[in-house]
Motif scaffolding. Structure first.
Motif, PDB file in Angstrom:
ATOM      1  N   VAL A 104      45.110  34.106  38.841  1.00 22.90           N
ATOM      2  CA  VAL A 104      45.536  34.249  40.062  1.00 22.90           C
ATOM      3  C   VAL A 104      46.148  33.583  40.757  1.00 22.90           C
ATOM      4  O   VAL A 104      47.397  33.776  41.461  1.00 22.90           O
ATOM      5  N   THR A 109      48.395  37.042  36.508  1.00 22.86           N
ATOM      6  CA  THR A 109      47.844  38.143  36.583  1.00 22.86           C
ATOM      7  C   THR A 109      48.410  39.202  35.788  1.00 22.86           C
ATOM      8  O   THR A 109      49.603  39.066  35.938  1.00 22.86           O
ATOM      9  N   GLN A 116      44.921  40.880  44.035  1.00 27.48           N
ATOM     10  CA  GLN A 116      43.525  41.054  45.057  1.00 27.48           C
ATOM     11  C   GLN A 116      42.361  41.791  44.615  1.00 27.48           C
ATOM     12  O   GLN A 116      41.103  41.392  44.669  1.00 27.48           O
ATOM     13  N   ILE A 119      40.790  39.861  41.072  1.00 27.65           N
ATOM     14  CA  ILE A 119      39.964  38.728  41.371  1.00 27.65           C
ATOM     15  C   ILE A 119      38.586  39.063  41.722  1.00 27.65           C
ATOM     16  O   ILE A 119      37.658  38.412  41.994  1.00 27.65           O
ATOM     17  N   GLU A 229      40.921  40.967  50.507  1.00 32.41           N
ATOM     18  CA  GLU A 229      41.942  40.218  51.183  1.00 32.41           C
ATOM     19  C   GLU A 229      41.620  38.837  51.310  1.00 32.41           C
ATOM     20  O   GLU A 229      42.391  37.849  50.956  1.00 32.41           O
ATOM     21  N   TYR A 232      41.157  36.808  48.197  1.00 31.40           N
ATOM     22  CA  TYR A 232      42.561  36.518  47.510  1.00 31.40           C
ATOM     23  C   TYR A 232      42.878  35.356  48.272  1.00 31.40           C
ATOM     24  O   TYR A 232      43.480  34.486  47.679  1.00 31.40           O
ATOM     25  N   GLY A 246      48.158  40.036  48.091  1.00 30.42           N
ATOM     26  CA  GLY A 246      47.504  40.024  46.685  1.00 30.42           C
ATOM     27  C   GLY A 246      47.504  41.643  46.244  1.00 30.42           C
ATOM     28  O   GLY A 246      46.977  42.034  45.092  1.00 30.42           O
TER      29      GLY A 246
END
Length: 260
Positions: A104, A109, A116, A119, A229, A232, A246
């Protein structure tokens, strides 16, 4: 010799568990082999990627060693390898989380996952797998539960294998869920086996299904919430991705770099 909670010889169940785990390992490894054969992955990757691969493929080897030892009736050596497995499982948690964070932070990713969500979902799934492994250890004297919960833990790790075999670019926004839940085929096979051999499904298979569905659903809820959020934002803080959303899908990658 028969298990207290079943009517068929334990050896029969051990052979089934051995064969099921072997089939799962073949699918898992095949996913990575196919991607390498198609030129979509390369050995020219950061060190953390290689370390993660060693740890997780090592775990596949440990699982296979355990089920084959049990299938052969070599329980003393099975227990000794179990001590190594307990230590190795900690490595799964460390390197699995580390590689997710690194992916990330560096914009690596997979392009069909939203960072988001990724993760949050990856570590949660891994923690659930470790939790089932702990449950299998706690119930090690109840061999019917022990064997099936070991498979349950392995089921939760099958997402990356299926993710490399399924047409993932066509599956957003539910690519993660589809790859993860495809592994439900394995507890379904277990249910059919127990129904045929023992006359009823073992409850461990329903725990497997319930945990996989629950962690997949909860990870999606958290991943798309303010909590996701915040996670992230904390992960990408201080990186070039700080301040980005994210929930934006990363761009598809170019061809892998040529070998040096």
């Amino acid at each position: 010799m028969t298990d207290a909670n079943t009517s068929a010889p334990v050896a029969d169940d051990r052979r089934f568990i051995r064969n099921l785990a072997t089939g799962m390992a073949i699918i898992l490894v095949a996913g990575f082999v196919v991607q390498a054969a198609l030129g979509r992955s390369s050995f020219n990757a950061p060190l953390i990627v290689h370390a993660h691969a060693v740890v997780f493929m090592g775990w596949v080897g440990i699982v296979l060693t355990q089920v084959w030892l049990a299938g052969a009736g070599n329980i003393p050596l099975h227990r000794q390898v179990g001590k190594l497995a307990a230590i190795w499982a900690l490595g799964l948690l460390i390197f699995g989380t580390w590689i997710t964070v690194a992916a990330v932070q560096t914009g690596r990713t997979p392009f069909f996952f939203q960072p988001q969500h990724f993760i949050v979902a990856n570590p949660m799934t891994l923690c659930a797998a470790i939790g089932l492994l702990v449950a299998a250890y706690v119930m090690r004297k109840q061999t019917d539960w022990h064997a099936r919960l070991q498979i349950a833990s392995f089921v939760l790790l099958m997402g990356p294998g299926f993710g490399r075999l399924l047409p993932m670019p066509f599956l957003p926004p539910y690519a993660f869920e589809i790859a993860s839940l495809t592994a439900l085929i394995f507890p379904a096979i277990g249910i059919l086996y127990d129904w045929r051999v023992h006359g009823r499904p073992h409850p461990a298979w329903f725990w497997t299904i319930g945990v996989l569905i629950a962690v997949t659903l909860v990870a999606r809820i958290i991943g798309f919430s303010p909590v996701g959020e915040a996670v992230y934002d904390a992960v990408v803080a201080g990186t070039p991705l700080a301040g980005t959303s994210g929930l934006d899908f990363p761009p598809p990658p170019g061809p892998p770099p040529a070998p040096m």
